[in-house]
Design a protein around this motif. Structure first.
Motif, PDB file in Angstrom:
ATOM      1  N   LYS A 196      77.211 101.972  21.378  1.00 16.26           N
ATOM      2  CA  LYS A 196      77.189 101.565  22.287  1.00 16.26           C
ATOM      3  C   LYS A 196      78.363 102.218  22.914  1.00 16.26           C
ATOM      4  O   LYS A 196      78.458 102.684  24.454  1.00 16.26           O
ATOM      5  N   PHE A 197      79.232 102.203  22.434  1.00 19.74           N
ATOM      6  CA  PHE A 197      79.974 103.656  22.243  1.00 19.74           C
ATOM      7  C   PHE A 197      80.212 104.927  22.888  1.00 19.74           C
ATOM      8  O   PHE A 197      80.635 105.095  23.737  1.00 19.74           O
ATOM      9  N   ALA A 198      78.961 105.525  21.974  1.00 17.43           N
ATOM     10  CA  ALA A 198      78.630 106.636  21.816  1.00 17.43           C
ATOM     11  C   ALA A 198      77.641 106.600  23.720  1.00 17.43           C
ATOM     12  O   ALA A 198      78.270 107.455  24.932  1.00 17.43           O
ATOM     13  N   GLU A 217      71.220  97.752  30.709  1.00 17.54           N
ATOM     14  CA  GLU A 217      70.536  97.805  30.755  1.00 17.54           C
ATOM     15  C   GLU A 217      70.689  98.555  28.760  1.00 17.54           C
ATOM     16  O   GLU A 217      69.325  97.603  27.841  1.00 17.54           O
ATOM     17  N   PHE A 218      71.013  99.378  28.582  1.00 16.22           N
ATOM     18  CA  PHE A 218      71.764  99.563  27.340  1.00 16.22           C
ATOM     19  C   PHE A 218      71.631  98.123  26.154  1.00 16.22           C
ATOM     20  O   PHE A 218      71.199  97.948  25.048  1.00 16.22           O
ATOM     21  N   GLU A 219      72.640  97.942  26.975  1.00 18.28           N
ATOM     22  CA  GLU A 219      73.238  96.390  26.552  1.00 18.28           C
ATOM     23  C   GLU A 219      72.069  95.131  26.348  1.00 18.28           C
ATOM     24  O   GLU A 219      72.000  95.022  24.585  1.00 18.28           O
ATOM     25  N   LEU A 220      71.492  95.108  26.809  1.00 16.63           N
ATOM     26  CA  LEU A 220      70.325  94.375  26.980  1.00 16.63           C
ATOM     27  C   LEU A 220      69.298  95.013  25.646  1.00 16.63           C
ATOM     28  O   LEU A 220      68.873  94.064  25.178  1.00 16.63           O
ATOM     29  N   ALA A 221      68.636  96.305  26.098  1.00 18.22           N
ATOM     30  CA  ALA A 221      67.970  97.008  24.506  1.00 18.22           C
ATOM     31  C   ALA A 221      68.291  96.968  23.957  1.00 18.22           C
ATOM     32  O   ALA A 221      67.014  95.961  22.760  1.00 18.22           O
ATOM     33  N   ILE A 222      69.914  97.031  23.062  1.00 15.99           N
ATOM     34  CA  ILE A 222      70.343  97.075  21.640  1.00 15.99           C
ATOM     35  C   ILE A 222      70.162  95.317  20.674  1.00 15.99           C
ATOM     36  O   ILE A 222      69.997  94.583  20.249  1.00 15.99           O
ATOM     37  N   GLU A 223      70.759  94.386  22.323  1.00 11.87           N
ATOM     38  CA  GLU A 223      69.909  92.705  22.073  1.00 11.87           C
ATOM     39  C   GLU A 223      68.598  92.522  21.745  1.00 11.87           C
ATOM     40  O   GLU A 223      68.376  91.811  21.058  1.00 11.87           O
TER      41      GLU A 223
END
Length: 320
Positions: A196-198, A217-223
């Motif tokens: 997430k930081f990268a 969208e990235f945070e949702l995908a990793i969740e």
């Protein structure tokens, strides 16, 4: 005045930065075109597309620099590259020209950005050390914090650790705690805080609206990927979905009493989409690889051509 290979290097560095600017503009346009379609693609496709968007500005900058250097390496390449990108006086660089001023301001901006991100990384390490001192370890992998605010989250970039507050632990069942523990362990095993930081670092050049969309969208995908990881080890998606809804309900109720302080990281991102994904309600579509490759090549060449346009525009405005 700077001559020879040092001048060539400075010119290529200028082209790389200009390529990143035009690549960001091109990718922003593509993001706006696919934004409404993105939630309908398979999770793996969404994750890969998001990483493509994240790295594209840097890739476009490197590609523009390589295409500019190609005629110096293979002169015959200039026959087909001349209509896309070309650079005059490559071995002559004037620090007093717009090239030098532009490069100086960009390098100062990049150094400030990296310094800020470095400070954030150091602050994150310090916060993790403080959380470690204030928490009590448990056998289920969740360190408990003595706080009434209901939260479950993972903190730490290099050595992440899962935490749960007593405000949440006292309001959930043993099954729900088990789900939360597995979910946070998934983030640790996948090193999601570092990813997430990268991702946030790579997308920092995007306009605010596009950047917020990509990061959400990235945070949702990793969740959702963490939810899938839990299902593999606890194959009861209905109970996992129920745990999500229960934690969200607790967080909303606490939020009414304590404003923005109560926010459950476990149930923070688009809970409805996560529940539909867990229960298999959502319908997803595929995306042909050929389409992605063609769009990526077209966007890269367009970004390189954009560098040439910007170059001549600056040449016209700031004659040197």
């Amino acid at each position: 005045m700077i001559f020879g290979y040092p001048a060539l290097f400075l010119h290529l560095l200028t082209i790389l930065i200009l390529g990143m600017v035009t690549g960001t503009m091109m990718a922003s346009l593509l993001v706006r075109l696919v934004a409404s379609r993105l939630p309908h693609y398979h999770l793996a496709i969404r994750r890969n597309l998001l990483w493509v968007f994240a790295v594209f500005p840097l890739f476009a900058g490197v590609a523009a620099a390589l295409l500019s250097y190609l005629p110096e390496w293979k002169p015959q390449a200039n026959l087909w590259l001349a209509d896309i990108i070309h650079w005059h006086h490559a071995y002559l660089f004037s620090p007093a020209s717009w090239h030098g001023v532009f490069l100086l301001f960009c390098l100062i901006g990049l150094l400030a950005l990296f310094a800020w991100r470095g400070w954030q990384g150091v602050s994150e390490v310090q916060r993790q050390q403080l959380l470690g001192l204030l928490s009590e370890c448990n056998k289920d992998g969740l360190a408990e914090l003595d706080s009434p605010v209901p939260m479950a989250f993972v903190a730490g970039l290099w050595s992440p650790k899962a935490y749960i507050t007593r405000g949440l632990a006292s309001r959930i069942s043993a099954k729900e705690r088990r789900v939360i523990s597995l979910h946070e362990q998934a983030h640790i095993c996948r090193r999601d805080p570092l990813a997430k930081f990268a991702f946030s670092l790579l997308t920092c050049l995007y306009p605010p609206g596009v950047r917020r969309f990509l990061q959400a969208e990235f945070e949702l995908a990793i969740e959702q990927l963490a939810d899938e990881w839990v299902v593999q080890r606890y194959p009861q998606p209905a109970i996992i979905a129920q745990a999500l809804l229960q934690v969200e309900k607790i967080a909303v109720n606490a939020q009414d009493r304590q404003a923005d302080d109560a926010y459950s990281y476990f149930a923070r991102h688009a809970v409805e989409r996560r529940v539909h994904h867990l229960l298999g309600v959502s319908e997803y579509r595929a995306l042909p690889v050929v389409t992605v490759v063609v769009l990526a090549i077209s966007a890269t060449l367009s970004s390189a051509a954009g560098v040439d346009v910007l170059h001549h525009l600056f040449e016209t405005l700031f004659l040197h």
